[in-house]
Design an enzyme around this catalytic site. Structure first.
Site, PDB file in Angstrom:
ATOM      1  N   ARG A  18       0.857  -1.182   0.000  1.00 61.17           N
ATOM      2  CA  ARG A  18       0.000   0.000   0.000  1.00 61.17           C
ATOM      3  C   ARG A  18       0.895   1.235   0.000  1.00 61.17           C
ATOM      4  O   ARG A  18       2.090   1.143   0.238  1.00 61.17           O
ATOM      5  CB  ARG A  18      -0.889   0.021   1.242  1.00 61.17           C
ATOM      6  CG  ARG A  18      -1.935  -1.073   1.244  1.00 61.17           C
ATOM      7  CD  ARG A  18      -2.791  -1.040   2.503  1.00 61.17           C
ATOM      8  NE  ARG A  18      -3.353   0.296   2.709  1.00 61.17           N
ATOM      9  CZ  ARG A  18      -3.341   0.937   3.875  1.00 61.17           C
ATOM     10  NH1 ARG A  18      -2.793   0.400   4.940  1.00 61.17           N
ATOM     11  NH2 ARG A  18      -3.876   2.146   3.971  1.00 61.17           N
ATOM     12  N   SER A  20       0.533   3.893   2.111  1.00 62.13           N
ATOM     13  CA  SER A  20       0.551   4.631   3.380  1.00 62.13           C
ATOM     14  C   SER A  20       1.978   4.727   3.896  1.00 62.13           C
ATOM     15  O   SER A  20       2.846   3.936   3.526  1.00 62.13           O
ATOM     16  CB  SER A  20      -0.337   3.937   4.419  1.00 62.13           C
ATOM     17  OG  SER A  20       0.269   2.721   4.847  1.00 62.13           O
ATOM     18  N   LYS A  90      -2.158  -7.056  11.144  1.00 60.29           N
ATOM     19  CA  LYS A  90      -3.488  -6.639  11.585  1.00 60.29           C
ATOM     20  C   LYS A  90      -4.476  -6.533  10.422  1.00 60.29           C
ATOM     21  O   LYS A  90      -5.676  -6.597  10.621  1.00 60.29           O
ATOM     22  CB  LYS A  90      -3.415  -5.299  12.320  1.00 60.29           C
ATOM     23  CG  LYS A  90      -2.998  -4.138  11.427  1.00 60.29           C
ATOM     24  CD  LYS A  90      -2.945  -2.834  12.207  1.00 60.29           C
ATOM     25  CE  LYS A  90      -2.489  -1.692  11.358  1.00 60.29           C
ATOM     26  NZ  LYS A  90      -3.244  -1.440  10.143  1.00 60.29           N
ATOM     27  N   ASP A  91      -3.980  -6.398   9.193  1.00 68.93           N
ATOM     28  CA  ASP A  91      -4.855  -6.264   8.028  1.00 68.93           C
ATOM     29  C   ASP A  91      -5.210  -7.598   7.383  1.00 68.93           C
ATOM     30  O   ASP A  91      -6.095  -7.658   6.538  1.00 68.93           O
ATOM     31  CB  ASP A  91      -4.198  -5.370   6.968  1.00 68.93           C
ATOM     32  CG  ASP A  91      -4.059  -3.932   7.434  1.00 68.93           C
ATOM     33  OD1 ASP A  91      -4.903  -3.479   8.230  1.00 68.93           O
ATOM     34  OD2 ASP A  91      -3.110  -3.260   7.001  1.00 68.93           O
TER      35      ASP A  91
END
Length: 114
Positions: A18, A20, A90-91
Site C-alpha cells: 500500500r 501509506s 493486523k490487516d
C-alpha cells in the site's frame, strides 16, 4: 534481466505494498533486507491502491471488513504482477486465499515504543 531471485546482477523482485507511510516503511525494510541478503538483487516497490484506501479513515465499513487493505494486493500477487507482498498482520484475514502463504515475518519492534 535475469531470472527472478537469482541474485545475479539485473535480477528484479517486485514488492506489492500500500502507499501509506507505515506500509511504505515496512516494505522498505523488507526491500533493504532482501537486497542486503542477496547481492545483485534489485527490489522495486509497487504501490497498489486498495479498497480500504478509498474509504474515510476510521469509517465503520473500514473497521468491519478486515480484508479491505489486502484484496487488490493479493490479486496482483496471484496474477503475477508482483512477486511478493508486504502487509501489516493486523490487516490480514485468518484464512488466506488459495495459493498464498505467509512466508516471512520481520523481527518485531519493541512493543513498548509509543
Amino acid at each position: 534481466m535475469t531470472q527472478k531471485g537469482s541474485g545475479r546482477p539485473g535480477a528484479l523482485l517486485k514488492i506489492g505494498t500500500r502507499g501509506s507511510k507505515l506500509a511504505l516503511a515496512q516494505a522498505g525494510m523488507v526491500k533493504e533486507a532482501l537486497e542486503r541478503a542477496q547481492p545483485g538483487l534489485a527490489c522495486e516497490l509497487v504501490v497498489i491502491r486498495t479498497s480500504g484506501d478509498a474509504l474515510p479513515a476510521k469509517s465503520d465499513e473500514q473497521a468491519a471488513l478486515k480484508g479491505l487493505f489486502v484484496k487488490e494486493i493479493e490479486e496482483a500477487l496471484l496474477a503475477g504482477k508482483v512477486d511478493l507482498a508486504v502487509h501489516s498482520a493486523k490487516d490480514l484475514e485468518s484464512d488466506l486465499p488459495k495459493g498464498l502463504a505467509i512466508a516471512a515475518v520481520l523481527k518485531r519492534e519493541d512493543p513498548r515504543d509509543a
